[in-house]
Design a protein around this motif. Sequence first.
Motif, PDB file in Angstrom:
ATOM      1  N   THR A  44     -37.676 -17.720 -34.881  1.00  0.00           N
ATOM      2  CA  THR A  44     -37.090 -17.335 -33.596  1.00  0.00           C
ATOM      3  C   THR A  44     -35.661 -16.832 -33.732  1.00  0.00           C
ATOM      4  O   THR A  44     -35.058 -16.427 -32.747  1.00  0.00           O
ATOM      5  CB  THR A  44     -37.094 -18.540 -32.635  1.00  0.00           C
ATOM      6  N   ALA A  45     -35.112 -16.846 -34.950  1.00  0.00           N
ATOM      7  CA  ALA A  45     -33.724 -16.415 -35.157  1.00  0.00           C
ATOM      8  C   ALA A  45     -33.623 -14.900 -35.206  1.00  0.00           C
ATOM      9  O   ALA A  45     -34.605 -14.195 -35.452  1.00  0.00           O
ATOM     10  CB  ALA A  45     -33.185 -17.009 -36.449  1.00  0.00           C
ATOM     11  N   LYS A  46     -32.404 -14.414 -34.963  1.00  0.00           N
ATOM     12  CA  LYS A  46     -32.131 -12.980 -35.070  1.00  0.00           C
ATOM     13  C   LYS A  46     -31.935 -12.639 -36.548  1.00  0.00           C
ATOM     14  O   LYS A  46     -31.130 -13.250 -37.230  1.00  0.00           O
ATOM     15  CB  LYS A  46     -30.872 -12.638 -34.276  1.00  0.00           C
ATOM     16  N   GLN A  47     -32.689 -11.674 -37.039  1.00  0.00           N
ATOM     17  CA  GLN A  47     -32.620 -11.275 -38.439  1.00  0.00           C
ATOM     18  C   GLN A  47     -31.683 -10.077 -38.587  1.00  0.00           C
ATOM     19  O   GLN A  47     -31.772  -9.114 -37.832  1.00  0.00           O
ATOM     20  CB  GLN A  47     -34.014 -10.884 -38.952  1.00  0.00           C
ATOM     21  N   SER A  48     -30.791 -10.138 -39.557  1.00  0.00           N
ATOM     22  CA  SER A  48     -29.932  -8.999 -39.869  1.00  0.00           C
ATOM     23  C   SER A  48     -29.786  -8.900 -41.383  1.00  0.00           C
ATOM     24  O   SER A  48     -29.900  -9.896 -42.085  1.00  0.00           O
ATOM     25  CB  SER A  48     -28.565  -9.145 -39.197  1.00  0.00           C
ATOM     26  N   SER A  64     -30.335 -15.039 -41.166  1.00  0.00           N
ATOM     27  CA  SER A  64     -30.972 -15.529 -39.944  1.00  0.00           C
ATOM     28  C   SER A  64     -29.918 -16.229 -39.101  1.00  0.00           C
ATOM     29  O   SER A  64     -29.296 -17.181 -39.553  1.00  0.00           O
ATOM     30  CB  SER A  64     -32.094 -16.506 -40.278  1.00  0.00           C
ATOM     31  N   THR A  65     -29.726 -15.753 -37.867  1.00  0.00           N
ATOM     32  CA  THR A  65     -28.727 -16.317 -36.960  1.00  0.00           C
ATOM     33  C   THR A  65     -29.435 -16.936 -35.770  1.00  0.00           C
ATOM     34  O   THR A  65     -30.296 -16.309 -35.152  1.00  0.00           O
ATOM     35  CB  THR A  65     -27.771 -15.214 -36.475  1.00  0.00           C
ATOM     36  N   ASP A  66     -29.063 -18.178 -35.458  1.00  0.00           N
ATOM     37  CA  ASP A  66     -29.640 -18.877 -34.309  1.00  0.00           C
ATOM     38  C   ASP A  66     -29.213 -18.160 -33.031  1.00  0.00           C
ATOM     39  O   ASP A  66     -28.031 -17.935 -32.803  1.00  0.00           O
ATOM     40  CB  ASP A  66     -29.168 -20.328 -34.296  1.00  0.00           C
ATOM     41  N   THR A  67     -30.169 -17.800 -32.208  1.00  0.00           N
ATOM     42  CA  THR A  67     -29.854 -17.042 -30.989  1.00  0.00           C
ATOM     43  C   THR A  67     -29.143 -17.892 -29.945  1.00  0.00           C
ATOM     44  O   THR A  67     -28.421 -17.357 -29.114  1.00  0.00           O
ATOM     45  CB  THR A  67     -31.141 -16.451 -30.376  1.00  0.00           C
ATOM     46  N   LYS A  68     -29.311 -19.194 -30.001  1.00  0.00           N
ATOM     47  CA  LYS A  68     -28.662 -20.068 -29.018  1.00  0.00           C
ATOM     48  C   LYS A  68     -27.209 -20.347 -29.369  1.00  0.00           C
ATOM     49  O   LYS A  68     -26.340 -20.296 -28.512  1.00  0.00           O
ATOM     50  CB  LYS A  68     -29.428 -21.382 -28.885  1.00  0.00           C
ATOM     51  N   GLY A  70     -25.483 -18.877 -32.141  1.00  0.00           N
ATOM     52  CA  GLY A  70     -24.802 -17.759 -32.788  1.00  0.00           C
ATOM     53  C   GLY A  70     -24.370 -18.055 -34.212  1.00  0.00           C
ATOM     54  O   GLY A  70     -23.625 -17.289 -34.809  1.00  0.00           O
TER      55      GLY A  70
END
Length: 193
Positions: A44-48, A64-68, A70
Amino acid sequence: MERRSFLKLSCGLGAGILLSSLGVSVLPIEAFAQELTKYDRIKTAKQSTSICCYCAVGCGLLCSTDTKTGKIINIEGDPEHPINEGSLCAKGAGIYQTTAANDRRLDKVLYRAPYGDKWEEKDWDFAIDRIARHLKEERDAGFVKKNAKGQTVNRVESVAHLGSSNVDSEECWSMAVFARSYGLVYIDHQARV
């Protein structure tokens, strides 16, 4: 509590007690369950994508950055990157430890006075001024020397420089140039882990 939940909990607890009494360790199962929650968080994390900074190769990283919150929760090799194809060296694999997620990261100066037995917290200005003052004193005392032939040589033999393995190529170059311009003779670098 519902009847179905109570039965599930009772059966699970009973099975766990039975297995542990037979000598079966449930620790690998618990570790696997913890990994599953990590994988769910990564899904569910934002991938960059990013590039490892430690050497001139330029291996690809998948962050992988936690969307909640950051915050970065995982860094691994990018399997679609043409250079490393998902693999990383030891420094690249440990790059996550240099992020804010590492609570043991150095963020303050600890100073122990000569012949002291206690560490004191100091600010960065104190540390930089003290280091600069001591380096200047050493350089002024030992910069002009004579070699065996009687020729004047400019070097400082009382100070050594050891580079870090946690710097990139450009930082390493600038530190080596500084050390040589300062007149240091004993220069070493921990280039590989």
